[in-house]
Write a protein that holds these residues in place. Structure first.
Motif, mmCIF file in Angstrom:
data_model
loop_
_atom_site.group_PDB
_atom_site.id
_atom_site.type_symbol
_atom_site.label_atom_id
_atom_site.label_comp_id
_atom_site.label_asym_id
_atom_site.label_seq_id
_atom_site.Cartn_x
_atom_site.Cartn_y
_atom_site.Cartn_z
ATOM 1 N N ASP A 31 0.915 -1.032 0.001
ATOM 2 C CA ASP A 31 -0.010 -0.166 -0.020
ATOM 3 C C ASP A 31 0.797 1.156 0.165
ATOM 4 O O ASP A 31 0.655 2.154 -0.639
ATOM 5 C CB ASP A 31 -1.006 0.103 1.138
ATOM 6 N N LEU A 32 1.986 1.124 0.714
ATOM 7 C CA LEU A 32 2.769 2.381 0.877
ATOM 8 C C LEU A 32 3.251 2.839 -0.539
ATOM 9 O O LEU A 32 3.217 3.924 -0.908
ATOM 10 C CB LEU A 32 4.014 2.178 1.647
ATOM 11 N N HIS A 33 3.954 2.061 -1.329
ATOM 12 C CA HIS A 33 4.599 2.188 -2.535
ATOM 13 C C HIS A 33 3.430 2.664 -3.664
ATOM 14 O O HIS A 33 3.418 3.346 -4.339
ATOM 15 C CB HIS A 33 5.400 1.196 -2.951
ATOM 16 N N ASP A 34 2.473 1.544 -3.846
ATOM 17 C CA ASP A 34 1.387 1.537 -4.778
ATOM 18 C C ASP A 34 0.389 2.458 -4.708
ATOM 19 O O ASP A 34 -0.386 2.719 -5.565
ATOM 20 C CB ASP A 34 0.725 -0.013 -4.705
ATOM 21 N N ILE A 35 0.265 3.279 -3.350
ATOM 22 C CA ILE A 35 -0.335 4.642 -3.402
ATOM 23 C C ILE A 35 0.297 5.747 -3.536
ATOM 24 O O ILE A 35 -0.230 6.667 -4.119
ATOM 25 C CB ILE A 35 -1.307 4.344 -2.143
ATOM 26 N N GLY A 72 18.449 3.727 0.928
ATOM 27 C CA GLY A 72 17.225 3.680 0.123
ATOM 28 C C GLY A 72 17.410 4.565 -1.163
ATOM 29 O O GLY A 72 16.848 4.052 -2.084
ATOM 30 N N LEU A 73 17.755 5.625 -0.963
ATOM 31 C CA LEU A 73 18.021 6.718 -2.155
ATOM 32 C C LEU A 73 18.785 5.943 -3.193
ATOM 33 O O LEU A 73 18.431 6.056 -4.376
ATOM 34 C CB LEU A 73 18.505 7.798 -1.753
ATOM 35 N N LYS A 74 19.917 5.431 -2.944
ATOM 36 C CA LYS A 74 20.724 4.648 -3.767
ATOM 37 C C LYS A 74 19.943 3.376 -4.456
ATOM 38 O O LYS A 74 20.302 3.038 -5.677
ATOM 39 C CB LYS A 74 21.985 4.168 -3.326
ATOM 40 N N THR A 75 19.182 2.674 -3.744
ATOM 41 C CA THR A 75 18.603 1.522 -4.154
ATOM 42 C C THR A 75 17.679 1.811 -5.021
ATOM 43 O O THR A 75 17.472 1.320 -6.152
ATOM 44 C CB THR A 75 18.306 0.569 -3.114
ATOM 45 N N ASN A 76 16.668 2.901 -4.892
ATOM 46 C CA ASN A 76 15.741 3.344 -5.777
ATOM 47 C C ASN A 76 15.136 4.730 -5.300
ATOM 48 O O ASN A 76 14.482 4.822 -4.730
ATOM 49 C CB ASN A 76 14.341 2.352 -5.433
ATOM 50 N N PRO A 77 15.683 5.668 -6.299
ATOM 51 C CA PRO A 77 15.673 7.173 -6.142
ATOM 52 C C PRO A 77 13.961 7.570 -6.076
ATOM 53 O O PRO A 77 13.479 8.479 -5.570
ATOM 54 C CB PRO A 77 16.467 7.997 -7.030
#
Length: 190
Positions: A31-35, A72-77
């Motif tokens: 939910d966090l990412h998909d919303i 996290g920023l490096k993994t997926n900005p």
């Protein structure tokens, strides 16, 4: 931010179980990412997650902290960018108060449901109201078996249900949120 006057909230409480009883639902990490992603794509002001259970809140905070961290920023900005929109709240009243403190006025409350209510409005109606930029709007999404009807009846508006090709309209909250935001804010609607 284009839609600075629009906020969304995912309600884990109050929610309903299949018998219509008020419950607290569990947070789902998707939910966090998909919303948050469609909230960012459609330039929504803030995405609130309403969760009163401290153990659940700890999981949500950990996710937000990770995607906001240097690792996290490096993994997926792009995830780091979307989680900036997410804010935790214990209850709906806290969300309304936060918006009121930030914007100087109480937002219009807009419920979403697979059923219709006496104050159900069309997407076109709500889109026109939002585009006037004279009011703030909080669009509320339910979990479990939806937002209890007694709360729905207190909202200023209820968006019409999402209908697909047939009569079946039980979508995940993630799907419903993306469809609703697209119907209200997409530039390429036909």
């Amino acid at each position: 931010m284009l839609n600075h006057n629009v906020f969304i909230a995912l309600l884990h409480f109050p929610a309903m179980d299949r018998e219509g009883r008020a419950i607290i639902t569990s947070f789902t990490t998707m939910d966090l990412h998909d919303i948050a992603r469609p909230a960012r794509a459609y330039e929504i002001n803030t995405f609130y997650i309403v969760q009163p259970v401290d153990a659940q809140r700890a999981v949500i905070k950990k996710q937000i902290e990770y995607w906001s961290s240097e690792e996290g920023l490096k993994t997926n900005p792009t995830r780091a960018e979307t989680v900036k929109l997410v804010q935790l709240a214990y209850n709906l009243e806290e969300v309304i108060e936060d918006i009121q403190n930030r914007r100087g006025r109480k937002p219009k409350l807009v419920g979403t449901d697979a059923r219709t209510y006496p104050n159900t409005v069309s997407y076109e109606f709500l889109k026109r109201e939002i585009e006037k930029r004279q009011e703030d709007f909080l669009i509320l999404f339910g979990t479990g078996y939806g937002i209890p009807p007694d709360l729905m009846n207190t909202f200023d508006y209820i968006l019409e249900p999402i209908y697909g090709a047939g009569d079946w309209n039980h979508l995940s909250v993630r799907n419903a949120c993306a469809i609703i935001l697209d119907r209200l804010f997409s530039k390429n609607r036909c």
